[in-house]
Structure formats: structure tokens, C-alpha cells
Design a protein around this motif. Structure first.
Motif, PDB file in Angstrom:
ATOM      1  N   ALA A  12      -2.748  13.478  13.483  1.00 29.33           N
ATOM      2  CA  ALA A  12      -2.020  12.571  14.364  1.00 29.33           C
ATOM      3  C   ALA A  12      -0.695  13.204  14.750  1.00 29.33           C
ATOM      4  CB  ALA A  12      -1.771  11.245  13.659  1.00 29.33           C
TER       5      ALA A  12
ATOM      6  N   VAL B  15       8.380   3.843  -0.725  1.00 27.34           N
ATOM      7  CA  VAL B  15       7.446   3.017  -1.488  1.00 27.34           C
ATOM      8  C   VAL B  15       6.719   3.793  -2.586  1.00 27.34           C
ATOM      9  CG1 VAL B  15       5.248   1.778  -1.303  1.00 27.34           C
ATOM     10  CG2 VAL B  15       7.073   1.264   0.293  1.00 27.34           C
ATOM     11  N   SER B  16       6.192   4.964  -2.223  1.00 25.90           N
ATOM     12  CA  SER B  16       5.363   5.673  -3.203  1.00 25.90           C
ATOM     13  C   SER B  16       5.928   7.042  -3.564  1.00 25.90           C
ATOM     14  CB  SER B  16       3.966   5.849  -2.636  1.00 25.90           C
ATOM     15  OG  SER B  16       4.047   6.513  -1.391  1.00 25.90           O
TER      16      SER B  16
ATOM     17  N   ASP C  43       4.028  -5.455   2.037  1.00 24.66           N
ATOM     18  CA  ASP C  43       3.002  -5.495   3.086  1.00 24.66           C
ATOM     19  C   ASP C  43       2.842  -6.890   3.682  1.00 24.66           C
ATOM     20  OD1 ASP C  43       2.544  -2.841   3.006  1.00 24.66           O
ATOM     21  OD2 ASP C  43       0.542  -2.948   2.108  1.00 24.66           O
TER      22      ASP C  43
ATOM     23  N   TYR D 266       6.512  14.763  15.933  1.00 20.14           N
ATOM     24  CA  TYR D 266       5.884  15.907  15.249  1.00 20.14           C
ATOM     25  C   TYR D 266       4.644  16.365  15.999  1.00 20.14           C
ATOM     26  CZ  TYR D 266       3.737  11.678  13.241  1.00 20.14           C
ATOM     27  OH  TYR D 266       3.182  10.446  13.077  1.00 20.14           O
TER      28      TYR D 266
ATOM     29  N   THR E 228       0.867  -1.181   0.000  1.00 21.53           N
ATOM     30  CA  THR E 228       0.000   0.000   0.000  1.00 21.53           C
ATOM     31  C   THR E 228       0.895   1.220   0.000  1.00 21.53           C
ATOM     32  OG1 THR E 228      -0.147  -0.273   2.363  1.00 21.53           O
ATOM     33  CG2 THR E 228      -2.041  -0.950   1.075  1.00 21.53           C
ATOM     34  N   ALA E 229       0.434   2.211  -0.695  1.00 18.03           N
ATOM     35  CA  ALA E 229       1.306   3.332  -0.987  1.00 18.03           C
ATOM     36  C   ALA E 229       1.347   4.338   0.145  1.00 18.03           C
ATOM     37  CB  ALA E 229       0.839   3.978  -2.277  1.00 18.03           C
ATOM     38  N   LYS E 230       0.219   5.008   0.308  1.00 16.32           N
ATOM     39  CA  LYS E 230       0.171   6.154   1.213  1.00 16.32           C
ATOM     40  C   LYS E 230       0.686   5.829   2.606  1.00 16.32           C
ATOM     41  CE  LYS E 230      -4.095   6.895   0.527  1.00 16.32           C
ATOM     42  NZ  LYS E 230      -5.429   7.255   0.165  1.00 16.32           N
ATOM     43  N   CYS E 231       1.456   6.719   3.160  1.00 16.05           N
ATOM     44  CA  CYS E 231       1.808   6.572   4.555  1.00 16.05           C
ATOM     45  C   CYS E 231       2.069   7.934   5.163  1.00 16.05           C
ATOM     46  CB  CYS E 231       3.020   5.664   4.719  1.00 16.05           C
ATOM     47  SG  CYS E 231       3.292   5.298   6.434  1.00 16.05           S
ATOM     48  N   TYR E 232       1.034   8.588   5.605  1.00 17.54           N
ATOM     49  CA  TYR E 232       1.159   9.875   6.271  1.00 17.54           C
ATOM     50  C   TYR E 232       1.353   9.641   7.762  1.00 17.54           C
ATOM     51  CZ  TYR E 232      -0.629  11.820   1.933  1.00 17.54           C
ATOM     52  OH  TYR E 232      -0.805  12.172   0.633  1.00 17.54           O
ATOM     53  N   GLY E 233       1.495  10.730   8.482  1.00 19.59           N
ATOM     54  CA  GLY E 233       1.714  10.638   9.927  1.00 19.59           C
ATOM     55  C   GLY E 233       0.645   9.835  10.629  1.00 19.59           C
ATOM     56  N   GLY E 234      -0.601  10.017  10.191  1.00 21.05           N
ATOM     57  CA  GLY E 234      -1.708   9.352  10.855  1.00 21.05           C
ATOM     58  C   GLY E 234      -1.814   7.884  10.512  1.00 21.05           C
ATOM     59  N   ASP E 235      -1.109   7.465   9.448  1.00 22.20           N
ATOM     60  CA  ASP E 235      -1.222   6.070   9.018  1.00 22.20           C
ATOM     61  C   ASP E 235      -0.346   5.138   9.845  1.00 22.20           C
ATOM     62  OD1 ASP E 235      -2.968   6.599   6.872  1.00 22.20           O
ATOM     63  OD2 ASP E 235      -1.288   7.328   5.683  1.00 22.20           O
ATOM     64  N   ILE E 236       0.598   5.722  10.556  1.00 26.21           N
ATOM     65  CA  ILE E 236       1.595   4.860  11.192  1.00 26.21           C
ATOM     66  C   ILE E 236       0.966   3.960  12.253  1.00 26.21           C
ATOM     67  CG2 ILE E 236       3.658   4.868  12.649  1.00 26.21           C
ATOM     68  CD1 ILE E 236       4.729   7.120  10.883  1.00 26.21           C
ATOM     69  N   SER E 237       0.183   4.559  13.155  1.00 26.53           N
ATOM     70  CA  SER E 237      -0.481   3.738  14.180  1.00 26.53           C
ATOM     71  C   SER E 237      -1.419   2.730  13.546  1.00 26.53           C
ATOM     72  CB  SER E 237      -1.317   4.617  15.110  1.00 26.53           C
ATOM     73  OG  SER E 237      -0.473   5.323  15.965  1.00 26.53           O
ATOM     74  N   ARG E 238      -2.177   3.229  12.578  1.00 22.67           N
ATOM     75  CA  ARG E 238      -3.195   2.398  11.943  1.00 22.67           C
ATOM     76  C   ARG E 238      -2.549   1.174  11.282  1.00 22.67           C
ATOM     77  NH1 ARG E 238      -6.320   2.603   7.158  1.00 22.67           N
ATOM     78  NH2 ARG E 238      -4.809   4.001   6.214  1.00 22.67           N
ATOM     79  N   LYS E 239      -1.472   1.421  10.566  1.00 21.13           N
ATOM     80  CA  LYS E 239      -0.809   0.312   9.867  1.00 21.13           C
ATOM     81  C   LYS E 239      -0.157  -0.641  10.871  1.00 21.13           C
ATOM     82  CE  LYS E 239       0.277   2.500   5.454  1.00 21.13           C
ATOM     83  NZ  LYS E 239      -0.586   1.667   4.615  1.00 21.13           N
TER      84      LYS E 239
ATOM     85  N   TYR F 201       0.437   6.674  -5.981  1.00 25.49           N
ATOM     86  CA  TYR F 201      -0.320   5.841  -5.050  1.00 25.49           C
ATOM     87  C   TYR F 201      -1.158   4.837  -5.813  1.00 25.49           C
ATOM     88  CZ  TYR F 201       0.580   9.747  -1.855  1.00 25.49           C
ATOM     89  OH  TYR F 201       1.168  10.704  -1.099  1.00 25.49           O
TER      90      TYR F 201
ATOM     91  N   PHE G 125       8.955   1.056   9.159  1.00 25.86           N
ATOM     92  CA  PHE G 125       8.784   2.254   8.337  1.00 25.86           C
ATOM     93  C   PHE G 125      10.116   2.672   7.717  1.00 25.86           C
ATOM     94  CE2 PHE G 125       4.985   2.076  10.852  1.00 25.86           C
ATOM     95  CZ  PHE G 125       4.020   2.321   9.893  1.00 25.86           C
TER      96      PHE G 125
ATOM     97  N   TYR H 154       8.264  11.410   9.455  1.00 29.77           N
ATOM     98  CA  TYR H 154       7.330  10.311   9.791  1.00 29.77           C
ATOM     99  C   TYR H 154       8.017   8.956   9.690  1.00 29.77           C
ATOM    100  CZ  TYR H 154       3.437  13.610   8.852  1.00 29.77           C
ATOM    101  OH  TYR H 154       2.564  14.660   8.853  1.00 29.77           O
TER     102      TYR H 154
END
Lengths: 602, 373
Positions: B264, B234-235, B366, B256, A554-565, B186, B310, B250
Motif C-alpha cells: 500500500a 498501541v503495540s 477501537d 510513502y 487491535t494491535a497491528k497497524c502497517y501502511g496497508g492497514d490504514i485504509s482498511r481500518k 500484538y 492514527f 504511517y
């Protein structure tokens, strides 16, 4: 009530195909003889288990006494209820041994069905006087004349002796009772001879212990005396004895010819064997002939769908086996399904009943593996092995002879479907024995078939090719050597024990292909190619390939995605842990179930 | 150590695209004032302004705000997060919204980088993705951005239903011609709670095959690589010197600040996110309540595992010695068995200093992470 003299006793049963009205007829007889009033009459009194009512099959035998006055005499009529299915063949035979007559009941619309024939033959084998009866003559589509002709042609009755009744409305019931007295001979047996009583059924009462159903063949039993189970080799004191009418009616004595029950403070059903002989320990008589151990022909694994219910399932099985000694179970561990039990049954129907009862009475969600039959292997060392599951099959080099149970299957069907049904039986290694026409439009086909084929899918397929009009029944013929093999399932070369099957060598490819296809469809792609194979020894007979995973990113990885992933991956890791890993291939429980429940057929 | 990066989330959009699962409100411009007030209140909890090296205003569509509101937003952000020298300040923009006036304002407040939500140059894809712009509007917006900031990034989405290699190759070629400094590619994902998710379940949208998706991804890597973009995550692809420094925070375990609905933050080993619902976020702040919905303190091992995973998503991989110095764990301690297995399978490889994904490992990455996290 003074004891009835032998010549006024009639012992008989009602035998019929499922739904031909046996229970309703029993109700009418009880009502007509005043044994129960109409008000007391609960629908289908004899089938007091919900499940039996739902299936329309009387599973456990009972005996009821009725009194019928005629010409100044009072006759004692003992109606012995028999299990209606071939799975309970042995129990049926014990019940029939206790009778001198049988009412053979046939539905006025459906005519002769497979179990009608089986029951008629069984009754003849036991030298019973048969009263042929056509039931449901009041039904809209009733064709009693045509059915009468079938009965004359196939079973050799005279049209004049065939009675016509409606158990529902009571038409013809009196004539039937009269016929029972006139046709069924009184029991033989000497009340003065040493005691010999046949145990033909038992059930467990929470408060009183075992209730043992007996027919006194010779001699008599009195309250308070000691009795000896010749087979069980135990001695007990008779605390209570009596007859059901239909509730317990205790008395002081049962004598030769009578049917009744005994209560002896027996707390373990293991001590009561159907077919056993009861004797007087002071004057031991020889055992009556015909005793057999229950023969379990069909085995399957039962597993709680949630692993934690294991002990709950064990308790439930124990409880069930108290009232059903013909079913047995032992713990087993499956790579795939965890802790569970290997359970043996008399037949397929018996298995279904036990499973349903477990789910209904114990509220346990069950996983049931595809059933298999008991095979026999003669090893080169000369030992005979009973094989209840494929994993027990030794290497082919050690096998001198691989035998399977063969059954004689009778199929009654509209003549239009003879072709397709013959094809069906031939495809399953059936050997035709006989074709007989009941009428221009209906026939009986008789085939000898491997029991394994019968339990695999024959019944379902028969129903579908005959659009529900075909009925079948079978008798065990014995074990016959066959060209059998164990087919293993391999993932990337590693054997998946739980998925092995036993089948005809000529069928191995078809069965193997079905399984590997099913398993393939249930496997996730891995990071490498996965070969799913079916093999006999080292020879691969079917292969499917699960291609390697090509893209999972999966591509996107913003700050908020880290916990979720992180949480998602941790969850996936836990999921993987629950899977069975065989040679790095993760097999989810769902995949095992899909294959085990269907045996590969979708 | 106090964070040196900050993220601010602006939830407004003209409409919600079918694939989007971000914290977004569409057609509720009336909430702009309340939002700015709430944001100011949330940030005031910082007590004192915090100097940062990177700032990122994302959404939603920050440029959807009318000029006066946009000005106020930038004022607030700039007040609480003054920038250190050499800073990077990114604002996300929609091609339709980015007019010279908006770009002027952004530049005036010191924004250095605009991330343009292009998604595709193919009108078929844009329509399917329910974007409100078409191909011809992209050039204009891009030029406007170019004239005002020193770095322009574009987003592209691949693998939409029905997409062929030809269609995607055309997107890549047009992107290269356009000439951004940075590009994020993406693959479309179907997220729970989106219209696309429901439409897929109903069978209205058919995701492309896994193998085809792999082909598209590899085409992007190869084409952009050949055209001089460095594939660094990755992207993410960048011309040399134009990586997104904020995102790298990140991915390398940096901390941050964050503000806005659904935003977040990661401060002192604690990960938190605000309430995702804009209206709840606004209500909480208006009532003087804390807008945090989830909060989790990570132990050292979990921090190390996150950093491993990460970090590996970055193509240069994890520097092993540095990793141990920073986290107190060796990779061997954390996941020795799995790493060895992946090395054997050539999904990971070791250089003299780094552990990193191979091309094949990247494509299925993944499936690796559950064994490492």
C-alpha cells in the motif's frame, strides 16, 4: 328453476374439530346430489383459499345449494359453511342463526375434541337439530364404537341416532342426506311478511364489488328492488341475486327460508356488516336480534423488516381488510422498529392467519411483536379506557381498576395428562370449573383463565405437556378486575418504551427477569457498565448488568492497514447510527426483535 | 512534496501460518525470478530514483530468499530508493532463516535494523501459531542480528487460545532478558480468510476471554514500561531513541512509496494498494499493466480524520496546534461532541498541548474510532 316451497327447504351446516373431515364431507354431499360432477370436483371445493387448505380450517363461510329428489319432491338443501375456530365465534353464531340443523362430525379415531364440544354447545344454543356423525369409519385405526360411547356420555346422544360415514369413500352419505331431510326442520318465516334478511357473510369481488350472503328470514327479495342495510344505514339496488351451486346461479327472487347472495354494486366493504339486517325501504321491518361489532381481543405490532416497505405494507393491509373487516389496523411508530401498524385481531389464530396471508400474498417480510390482549382501565375520574398497548397504561395513581379479559378454556386430553395440565393452568392463574370424563381414558378439563395467559404460551405448553394429544378451545367470559401492573424495561435508568409489558403483579418478577436476561444477551458491551432493569414504577424487580468493555484494541497497524481500518470504523459508525440510542446505550434492532418476538421467553 | 519513505513487500514464505492474512505465497520459490523482474518493472515506473529517509522490506519473509536473489532484491531497492544520511532501513527476518551469511549481506547493503519474527519463547504457543522455529533458535538468530545491525526489534504475539497470564509473563521476561531495542506486542486476531478463522468457527479454537486479553495487554504495558521500554504506540515499545521511524511515518499522516504484491502506498493524498494475489501481481506486470487494485483520493477532511485517529493511537497523542496547522481543521470541528464525551468518560485526556488516550481509553480504543473517523 321455480322457487322451492318452504317446507321442502333444509338449511344446515357441518361443524367439526379441525381435520375431522368437514370439507371432504361437503365435497361428497355436493357430488352425491349431482351439484358437481366427480370430474369437476376439485379436492375440498369449499375451501378455495390455499391457506385454508394448508391449515385445514375453513375461514370464510360460504353457502351452497343442492337439490335432492325424494318421493317425487325435490328438496332444496342449503349447506352453510362455518368458520371452524373460536376466534370467529361471532361469525359462527351468525351462520348458525341461518340454519335449522347441524351435522356434528367426529373423527372415528380421534374422538371428541375441544372444538367438537364447543360446536355442539353452540349448535344447542341456537336450537339446531343436531345430526351426530362419526366420520372416517374406514380408517385403519378407527374405533367407532368407542367414539360413539364418548358421544353418548358427554353430549347425550342415543347410540341409534349416531350415523357412521366415510366421507372419503362415500359410505353412509345417502343415509346422512335422508337424516338431514327427516331431522332438520324446514325453515319458518312468512314470505308475505315485510323483508328481513340476515347478512351472515360477505366477500369482495374485484369486478362486482361486495358479494353479500343472506338468509331470508321473512318476506322476499327481487332483482332490481331497493334494499336497506338497517345497521349500515345505506340503501342499494339489487343488481343480481342468486345461489351458489357451487358457482353463481342468478335468479329473480329469493324468499323466506332461502339462502343466497346479493350483488348491489357496493364498492366498500365497510358498508357490509356481518349480522346486519336487510329490509325493504318501502316497508321497513325491525332489525333481527344478535348484531355485534367485531370484538378484537388480541393486538400486535406489524412492521416491515425493511423500513422502506412501509407503504407497501399499508397497501397490503388495506387490501386484506377489504375481505376481512374483523381485522383492523392503525399506523404506529415504535422507537425500536420505526414505522408500522398496530393491528387488532379476533384472536390468536386470526392473527396468525392474517400474518401468513400478508407474507404469502404480498411478499412482505414482517416483524411481528409479541401479541397482547386488550385491557380495560377504569380511571379514578370514572373513565373506562381500552388499552391496546402497554405504553397507554396511565400512572398507577390514576387507576381505579385494571381489568383483563377472562376466557373459559376447555381442554380435552388423555386422562394421564390431567395432573400436568392442571398444574399448567394453575400456574397461569387458572380457576378450575369442571372435570368431566368422556371415557375412562379421556377427560374434559374446564378452567377460567386470563386470555393474556392463553395467548402468551398456554397453547404451546399444552401441546408439549400432552405430547400433542391435548386440544383446547375457549370462549370469552368478560372483563374481570385483576392485580395488573405495567413492567417497564430500563437501560441505565432510561425507559425503553417499546419493551414495556402488562402482567400480573405476582408474575412481574419472572417476566421481568426473562426480558432483562434476553436483552442483556443481545447488547454489546459499552465503554461503561450498562444496567438492564425491569421495574414497576420506581421499584426494580429484576436486574442484569452488562459489564463495561474491557479490551477492544487491535494491535497491528502497517501502511496497508490504514485504509482498511478507516473503512471498517466508518462502517461501524454507520451501524451505530442505525441503532436506537437510549441514554447513550446503543440497542440494535435485533435486540428489540429478540425481546418483542418472544416476550422475553427464549 | 515527494514521499521520504518506502515499503517493499516480499511475498515468499516457507509455509503459511494459520493466523496470517498477509499477501503471502508458500512453497512457490520458483516464482522468485519473476517476482524480482516484476518488482524492477514496477519500480521503474518511478522514472528516477527517489531519496528516502526510511525504508522497510517486509513480507512474507524477505530473508527466505536465497542469497543471490536477496542480493538482487537489495540492489533493486537500493537503486530506486537511495538513502539520505541518517536513514533507517528495516528488513523483516525469520529466526530460522537468519544465518550469518544472510545477515552479512543485509549489513553490506546498508540495512540498519532487523525486525525478527520471534512471536513467543514458549514452544506451546509457537506450535499453536504454526511457526517453524522453536524457542532455542531465537537466541542464536538474535545474536546474529545484533552483530550486524545497529537496531534489533522483535515481534511477540499474545492472547493465543489457552494463554495464561503466567505464560505471557514468561514471554515478557525472556524478551527483556534477550534485550532487543524495540518490541512489538500484538494480540492475536482472527482474520477472515485464515485457517484460524475457520477453526474458530468450527469451535476448534477458542479465543481467550475479553477480560483475560485485557489483562495480558496491561501486563505487557506495565512490565515493559518498568524495564525501560517506552510505550509509544498501541503495540509498539522502544528503548529511548529506537522507535521505528518508518512506522511513525504511517501513523502521522506521512506519505510513502510502495512496491510488491499487496503493498500500500500513499502519494499526493491518494491511497493505493497493489493486487494482493502474487500471481495476479506478477501477471499484470508481465503484461505491462498497472498492478494497483484499489485507489482512493482522500479529501482534506478525511485526511484530517485519519490523522486524528492514527495520531491518537500513538501514546503521546495529537499535538493540537500542530494538527490544525497541518490539516486545516481543529479537532473540535471534526469531532467536538465525541471528544467531549470521551473526555467526560475519561477515555481521552488533554494536556497543555496534546489530546491523548488514557489507559482505559487505550484498552477500548477501537470502540472510540468509529465516532472520530
Amino acid at each position: 328453476m321455480p322457487p322451492t316451497s318452504g317446507h321442502l327447504i333444509r338449511n344446515f351446516c357441518i361443524v367439526a374439530h379441525i381435520d375431522h373431515g368437514k370439507s371432504t364431507l361437503a365435497d361428497r354431499l355436493l357430488e352425491y346430489t349431482g351439484t358437481v360432477s366427480q370430474r369437476e370436483m376439485k379436492e375440498q371445493l369449499l375451501d378455495d383459499m390455499e391457506l385454508e387448505r394448508a391449515r385445514g380450517i375453513t375461514i370464510k363461510a360460504r353457502a351452497v345449494v343442492m337439490y335432492y329428489p325424494r318421493n317425487g319432491d325435490t328438496y332444496e338443501l342449503n349447506l352453510i359453511d362455518t368458520p371452524g375456530h373460536v376466534d370467529f365465534h361471532y361469525e359462527v353464531s351468525r351462520s348458525l342463526t341461518c340454519c335449522e340443523g347441524a351435522m356434528l362430525l367426529v373423527d372415528a379415531f380421534q374422538g371428541i375434541q375441544a372444538q367438537t364440544v364447543a360446536n355442539a354447545y353452540a349448535s344447542l344454543e341456537h336450537d339446531l337439530a343436531i345430526i351426530p356423525v362419526i366420520n372416517k369409519i374406514d380408517a385403519v385405526h378407527a374405533q367407532p364404537d368407542a367414539v360413539s360411547q364418548e358421544m353418548e356420555q358427554s353430549l347425550g346422544f342415543e347410540s341409534t341416532e349416531i350415523l357412521r360415514v366415510s366421507a372419503k369413500t362415500g359410505v353412509g352419505i345417502e343415509a346422512l342426506l335422508e337424516a338431514a331431510i327427516d331431522t332438520v326442520p324446514p325453515p319458518e318465516g312468512n314470505p308475505e311478511a315485510p323483508l328481513q334478511a340476515m347478512v351472515f357473510d360477505s366477500h369482495y369481488d374485484e369486478f362486482r364489488g361486495a358479494i353479500t350472503y343472506v338468509r331470508i328470514m321473512n318476506g322476499k327479495i327481487e332483482k332490481g328492488q331497493k334494499i336497506r342495510f338497517l345497521r349500515g344505514e345505506t340503501t342499494h339496488e339489487v343488481l343480481e341475486l342468486g345461489q351458489f351451486a357451487p358457482t353463481k346461479q342468478p335468479c329473480d327472487l329469493l324468499h323466506a327460508g332461502q339462502v343466497g347472495y346479493l350483488i348491489c354494486n357496493i364498492k366498500s366493504m365497510d358498508q357490509v356488516h356481518i349480522g346486519d339486517t336487510i329490509a325493504d325501504p318501502r316497508q321497513l321491518a325491525p332489525a333481527l336480534p344478535g348484531y355485534q361489532e367485531p370484538q378484537r381481543m388480541v393486538y400486535c405490532g406489524l412492521y416491515p423488516s425493511d423500513g422502506q416497505d412501509f407503504s407497501q405494507l399499508r397497501d397490503a393491509l388495506e387490501k386484506l381488510s377489504i375481505n376481512d373487516p374483523s381485522f383492523d389496523f392503525e399506523p404506529e411508530t415504535s422507537d425500536a422498529l420505526g414505522f408500522g401498524f398496530r393491528c387488532g385481531f379476533l384472536g390468536l389464530l386470526h392473527m396468525e392467519i392474517v400474518q401468513q396471508r400478508l407474507e404469502q400474498e404480498s411478499n412482505i417480510d414482517l416483524i411481528q411483536t409479541a401479541p397482547n390482549v386488550t385491557y380495560e382501565i377504569l380511571t379514578k375520574r370514572g373513565d373506562t379506557l381500552q388499552i391496546n398497548r402497554p405504553q397507554e397504561v396511565p400512572d398507577s395513581g390514576e387507576i381505579a381498576e385494571f381489568r383483563q379479559p377472562i376466557v373459559r378454556v376447555r381442554v380435552i386430553l388423555p386422562a394421564d395428562y390431567i395432573g400436568p395440565v392442571m398444574k399448567l393452568c394453575q400456574e397461569r392463574q387458572g380457576v378450575q370449573q369442571d372435570t368431566e370424563y368422556l371415557s375412562p381414558t379421556r377427560a374434559i378439563l374446564t378452567y377460567d383463565l386470563p386470555l393474556a395467559e392463553v395467548i402468551y404460551d398456554l397453547h404451546d405448553k399444552l401441546k408439549s405437556v400432552t405430547r400433542g394429544y391435548g386440544t383446547m378451545d375457549y370462549d370469552l367470559m368478560g372483563y374481570v378486575a385483576a392485580n395488573l401492573v405495567r413492567v417497564d424495561v430500563l437501560v441505565n435508568g432510561n425507559r425503553v418504551d417499546a419493551l414495556s409489558i402488562i402482567c400480573e403483579k405476582s408474575d412481574a418478577e419472572r417476566r421481568g427477569r426473562a426480558i432483562v436476561k434476553k436483552l442483556k444477551s443481545e447488547l454489546d458491551r459499552h465503554m461503561f457498565e450498562v444496567a438492564v432493569q425491569a421495574a414497576i414504577g420506581a421499584r426494580v424487580v429484576a436486574r442484569e448488568t452488562v459489564p463495561a468493555l474491557r479490551k477492544n484494541v487491535t494491535a497491528k497497524c502497517y501502511g496497508g492497514d490504514i485504509s482498511r481500518k478507516r473503512k471498517l470504523w466508518a462502517k461501524q459508525r454507520e451501524g451505530k447510527k442505525r441503532m436506537k440510542s437510549i441514554g447513550q446505550v446503543d440497542i440494535p434492532q435485533k435486540a428489540f426483535m429478540a425481546v418483542l418476538e418472544t416476550g422475553g421467553d427464549s | 512534496m515527494t514521499p521520504r519513505a518506502a515499503y517493499v513487500h516480499v511475498p515468499f514464505c516457507r509455509h503459511r501460518c494459520g493466523y496470517c492474512n498477509f499477501s503471502v505465497v508458500a512453497g512457490r520459490d520458483d516464482l522468485t525470478e519473476a517476482f524480482l523482474e516484476a518488482l524492477a518493472r514496477e519500480l521503474s515506473e518511478l522514472g528516477t530514483p527517489r531519496e528516502v529517509d526510511t525504508l522497510f522490506i517486509g513480507g512474507g519473509t524477505p530473508t527466505h530468499l536465497k542469497s543471490p536473489s536477496l542480493v538482487r532484491l537489495l540492489e533493486i531497492v537500493k537503486y530506486w530508493f537511495p538513502t539520505a544520511s541518517g536513514y533507517e532501513w528495516t528488513v523483516e527476518a525469520n529466526p530460522v532463516d537468519l544465518n550469518p551469511e544472510t545477515a552479512e549481506i543485509l549489513a553490506a547493503y546498508g540495512v540498519t535494523r532487523i525486525s525478527l519474527g520471534v512471536q513467543s519463547f514458549q514452544d506451546r504457543k509457537l506450535a499453536l501459531l504454526e511457526r517453524d522455529h522453536r524457542s532455542r533458535e531465537v537466541r542464536h538468530a538474535f545474536d546474529t542480528a545484533r552483530q550486524h545491525v545497529s537496531s534489533v526489534s522483535i515481534d511477540l504475539i499474545f492472547g493465543v487460545p489457552g494463554e495464561t497470564l503466567v505464560e505471557w509473563t514468561r514471554d515478557l521476561a525472556q524478551a527483556i532478558t534477550l534485550g532487543p531495542d524495540h518490541l512489538s506486542a500484538y494480540s492475536l486476531t482472527f482474520e477472515r480468510g485464515t485457517q484460524f478463522w475457520n477453526r474458530r468457527k468450527k469451535g476448534e479454537l477458542l479465543p481467550i476471554e475479553e477480560d483475560a486479553g485485557g489483562q495480558l495487554y496491561e501486563r505487557a504495558i506495565d512490565t515493559l514500561g518498568a524495564a525501560g521500554w517506552e510505550h509509544y504506540e498501541v503495540s509498539s515499545f522502544a528503548r529511548p531513541g529506537y522507535r521505528c521511524r518508518h512506522n511513525e511515518v504511517y501513523w502521522t499522516g506521512g506519505e510513502y512509496f510502495a512496491a510488491g504484491p499487496g503493498a500500500a502506498r500513499f502519494i499526493n493524498g491518494r491511497r493505493e494498494s497493489n493486487h494482493r494475489s502474487t500471481s495476479t501481481y506478477l501477471r499484470y506486470l508481465s503484461e505491462g499493466r498497472n498492478p494497483v487494485q484499489e485507489s482512493e483520493l482522500l479529501d482534506n477532511e478525511m485526511l484530517a480524520r485519519e490523522r486524528l485517529v492514527f495520531g491518537l493511537r500513538r501514546l503521546e497523542g495529537v499535538a493540537l496546534i500542530r494538527f490544525q496547522q497541518d490539516t486545516g481543521y481543529t479537532v473540535q470541528q471534526l469531532a467536538g461532541e465525541a471528544v467531549r464525551r470521551f473526555l467526560d468518560m475519561e477515555l481521552l485526556e488533554e494536556t497543555a498541548t496534546h489530546l491523548r488516550l488514557t489507559r482505559r481509553g487505550l484498552l477500548v480504543s477501537d470502540s472510540l474510532w468509529p465516532d472520530l473517523i
